[in-house]
Every structure is written in C-alpha cells, then in structure tokens.
Design an enzyme around this catalytic site. Structure first.
Site, PDB file in Angstrom:
ATOM      1  N   GLU A  12      38.488-103.272  -2.717  1.00 50.54           N
ATOM      2  CA  GLU A  12      38.111-103.425  -1.306  1.00 50.54           C
ATOM      3  C   GLU A  12      37.978-102.052  -0.662  1.00 50.54           C
ATOM      4  O   GLU A  12      38.799-101.155  -0.893  1.00 50.54           O
ATOM      5  CB  GLU A  12      39.159-104.264  -0.573  1.00 50.54           C
ATOM      6  N   THR A  52      17.715-109.313  -2.222  1.00 50.10           N
ATOM      7  CA  THR A  52      18.431-109.614  -3.455  1.00 50.10           C
ATOM      8  C   THR A  52      17.997-108.573  -4.479  1.00 50.10           C
ATOM      9  O   THR A  52      17.061-107.804  -4.250  1.00 50.10           O
ATOM     10  CB  THR A  52      18.080-111.025  -3.967  1.00 50.10           C
ATOM     11  N   ASP A 104      13.561-108.759   5.283  1.00 52.77           N
ATOM     12  CA  ASP A 104      14.200-109.315   4.092  1.00 52.77           C
ATOM     13  C   ASP A 104      13.142-109.249   2.990  1.00 52.77           C
ATOM     14  O   ASP A 104      12.224-110.066   2.939  1.00 52.77           O
ATOM     15  CB  ASP A 104      14.629-110.758   4.364  1.00 52.77           C
TER      16      ASP A 104
END
Ligand code: DSN
Length: 428
Positions: free
Chosen positions: A58, A231, A205
């Site tokens: 993290e 993506t 996008d």
C-alpha cells in the site's frame, strides 16, 4: 506450452487444472473476435503468475506502508517510466485494478456525489461506466449522455453539435470521450474546445484505443485531455489491469489520493510487474507493425462483410473494431452470436445506434481483430473469416439440412485456420 505454464497445478489441483487446460484449448481452437480481448505474451503471463502475488505494498514507490518493498518498488518504477515514454505523458498512476476502477478514481478525484458530467451513451457505443443508469456512474452522479447522429451524411458518427449544446445547457464538471464499440477516430481536440468553453475537465477513456495509440496509428489524447484512463489488456495486449495518465501535476496528486487510499488498498504488484513487461513489449518497433496489421485486418473484415450485403455501423473502421448492423438481414445479435460460437467464432452481441431491440437481444455484433492478429492471422485469413461469418449468418435463411452442412464445413475451416496459428509457442 501447457506443460510449462501449468506445471505443478496438474499434480496439486487436477480439478482447477482441468479448467485451465480446457480454457487454453478453447483459446487455441476458437477464432477470438471479442474486441476487448487479446493474447498476452508468455512473459506477461509469467510475470503476472509470479512471486509478487505475495507482496502487500500500500502506498507508492518509496512511500509504502509496508516493509520489504524494495523490489516491487523497482517493478513499479520500471512500469511507470515505460508507460510515460509510451504515451508521452508526465504523470501516471498504474495501481487501478480495472478500467471501471480507474474511471471511479477520476470521479472520486474530481467530482462530488450528484455532480453533473457528460459521457457517451452505452446505446451509441459508449461504456457502462460513462454514466449508464445501472452503473455507479449513473446512480451517484447526474450523468448526461450524448450520442451519435441518427441520419444524414454523418449517420452513426459522434454528434459534436449535441455534445456542445448539452455541455452549454448542463455545465458538466467533466466531459468524457471514449467508447467501447465506436470504430472511428474520435476528435479529441473538438472535445477539448467544448470542455474549455464550459470550464469542464476533459477526460478520455482510451481503453479500446490505447494499443493503437501506443502503436502510433490513432491520435494520442494526452495532448488535449486533462486526464486519461485506460485498461492495459485490450489492443495494448498487456496484463489485465488499468492506468490513469495526466500532464497536470495538481490532477495527478488528486488521482493518487483517490486511487489509494480513496478507492483501493494494496496494489496488485504481480500485475504491476506484468504491466512493466507488456509496456516494454509495446515500446518495440514490432508492436507498431502489429498495430498496423490489426487495423488493416479490421478494414479487410469490414469490406468483406459489406461485399456480402451487410451494413457496417459508421460505414467502416479506423481501428480494430468492426460494428455490424444485422437489421438489413433481419437477424438479431443474440442469435448471431450463438450460431457463430457454435462453429468456433467468438464475438459479442452489441446494440447498434437507435437499436429497435433491447440490450439482451440487440441488432448488432461487435468484432475486433487484435487477438487473432496477435496469433498471426493476416489479410487473407481475415477475408476468409469475413466469408465464414457471412456464410453462417446467411445460413439462417436456408433449410435445416443445408444450414447444418454450412455449419459443419465452417467449423472444420475454423479448426484448420486455428491449427495454422498455435498460440503460446512463439515469441511475440
Ligand atoms: N467490457 C469491455 C468491452 O468489452 O469493451 C469494456 O470494459
């Protein structure tokens, strides 16, 4: 390949091994035309199935909340440096687990609940996460939707006049460009001008187009957009994951906080390593050659279908996408998808603009050429693929005996073609 890649699982878990082996066989023996899929390299698969699976990290490189992060930091730094070079951008966040989460992170960074944004409607080829009603983007925000022209010379093309008038009327905080079925070049500059006119952030996008952009065959939106999401596994042929890019330092800081700790906990460091590998592949000149072939093959597929009497939405393609309108043949998307799958051609039903049928039925099919091109299919092969698709769809008008014969012949042709191009026994 299966022996190498699946080594160990066969002995320890034969039940799951069976599913992996059957999936590998399906991929080997079907022609994959699902536009959002591709065939990642063995190196990418290996990096993703690696020891970095075990690591929590993290935070961001050099600023983690866990010890032992020296080497995962290196992997993330390599991936960051490569992606910045690939898309010519200043800042990147590579931690979103998926495209949907990347988009949510942008919303979290730049919007408040009930704020207004403008996105392309799903029915016009946009994406679920750009404001469709069943998605969080359509539930938690006031999502105004633009579409494509219904008729005229620019039928099926993005209606930039509508984008502008909706923007002026609704004053959105974000305007989103990007789509999942739209096969044409999107005019990023026009969107930016509209966004500036109403003081909105301009978000792109580019999930479907990112490989084409990396291959320099589709305009790079980073020059115009405030923030870009994507993506990494579609035309870009990488690990199954996502990313957010920007040239704006202030937005970058907001995005970093939105991804972690805003939306996600630990990043998937094995996927990070795999992204680094696939970005390295996309930087090679061979990738540009691959992308040229992807687009050429889509044009051939589109032309072949037109020659056989089909209508292509927008009349053709500038990308890997071919969007078939089945209405002139009086067919539905769900039926067409099923009969193609039965002979080993995988694709998906897709609504066409102003579709008279509901989303579960549709009047269209969406094809993409990225996966089959990765395994080596060339122009002649895609001409044959177009003929096989047409034979199968036309066979629905024949009597049972004749249509069974066409299906049998087509299935054999599919298997023969797939045999010529084995997957995972060649370097990409
Ligand atoms: N589901 C992907 C597609 O098929 O385009 C987008 O998320």
């Amino acid at each position: 390949m299966s022996e190498l890649y699946l080594k160990g699982i066969k002995e320890t878990d034969p039940e799951v091994y069976g599913t992996l082996e059957r999936e590998l066989n399906r991929q080997q023996n079907q022609i994959e035309l699902i536009a959002s899929e591709n065939i990642a390299s063995l190196s990418t698969l290996n990096a993703q199935g690696s020891v970095m699976t075990n690591k929590y990290a993290e935070g961001y490189p050099g600023k983690r909340y866990y010890g032992g992060c020296e080497f995962v930091d290196q992997a993330e730094e390599i991936a960051l440096q490569r992606v910045r070079e690939l898309f010519n951008c200043k800042y990147a966040n590579l931690q979103p687990h998926s495209g949907a989460q990347a988009n949510q992170a942008v919303f979290l960074a730049l919007l408040k609940p009930n704020d207004t944004f403008l996105g392309m409607s799903l029915a016009s080829g946009g994406h679920l996460t750009h404001g469709a009603k069943p998605n969080i983007s359509g539930k938690w925000f006031n999502a105004v939707q633009y579409g494509v022209k219904k008729d005229g010379n620019d039928k099926d093309l993005i209606d930039y006049d509508e984008v502008e008038s909706l923007a002026v009327e609704h004053r959105p905080k974000i305007i989103i460009a990007g789509a999942s079925a739209y096969p044409r070049i999107i005019d990023w500059k026009k969107f930016k001008i509209i966004a500036d006119k109403v003081g909105a952030y301009f978000m792109v996008d580019m999930a479907h187009y990112s490989g084409l952009i990396a291959g320099k065959e589709y305009p790079n939106p980073i020059e115009f957009a405030d923030v870009v999401t994507s993506t990494t596994h579609k035309t870009l042929r990488g690990a199954r994951s996502a990313m957010i890019l920007t040239n704006n330092e202030d937005i970058y800081k907001k995005i970093n906080s939105a991804v972690f700790p805003g939306l996600q906990g630990g990043p998937l460091m094995h996927v990070m390593a795999a992204k680094a590998v696939s970005f390295g592949e996309a930087l090679k000149p061979e990738f540009q050659e691959y992308i040229k072939k992807v687009i050429l093959n889509a044009k051939i597929l589109s032309e072949t279908l037109v020659n056989r009497g089909f209508r292509i939405v927008t009349g053709g393609t500038d990308s890997h996408l071919v969007w078939l309108d089945l209405t002139p043949k009086n067919l539905t998307g769900d039926k067409a998808e099923k009969i193609l799958e039965e002979v080993g051609i995988a694709c998906n039903k897709n609504a066409i603009p102003y579709d008279p049928n509901p989303p579960k039925i549709t009047s269209g099919l969406r094809f993409g050429t990225s996966a089959a091109t990765s395994r080596g299919f060339n122009e002649n092969d895609f001409k044959l693929v177009g003929e096989m698709i047409s034979d199968m769809l036309d066979s629905l008008l024949l009597n049972d005996q004749e249509s069974i014969k066409v299906a049998k012949e087509t299935k054999n042709k599919v298997l023969d073609m797939c045999k010529n191009y084995p997957i995972y026994n060649r370097a990409f």
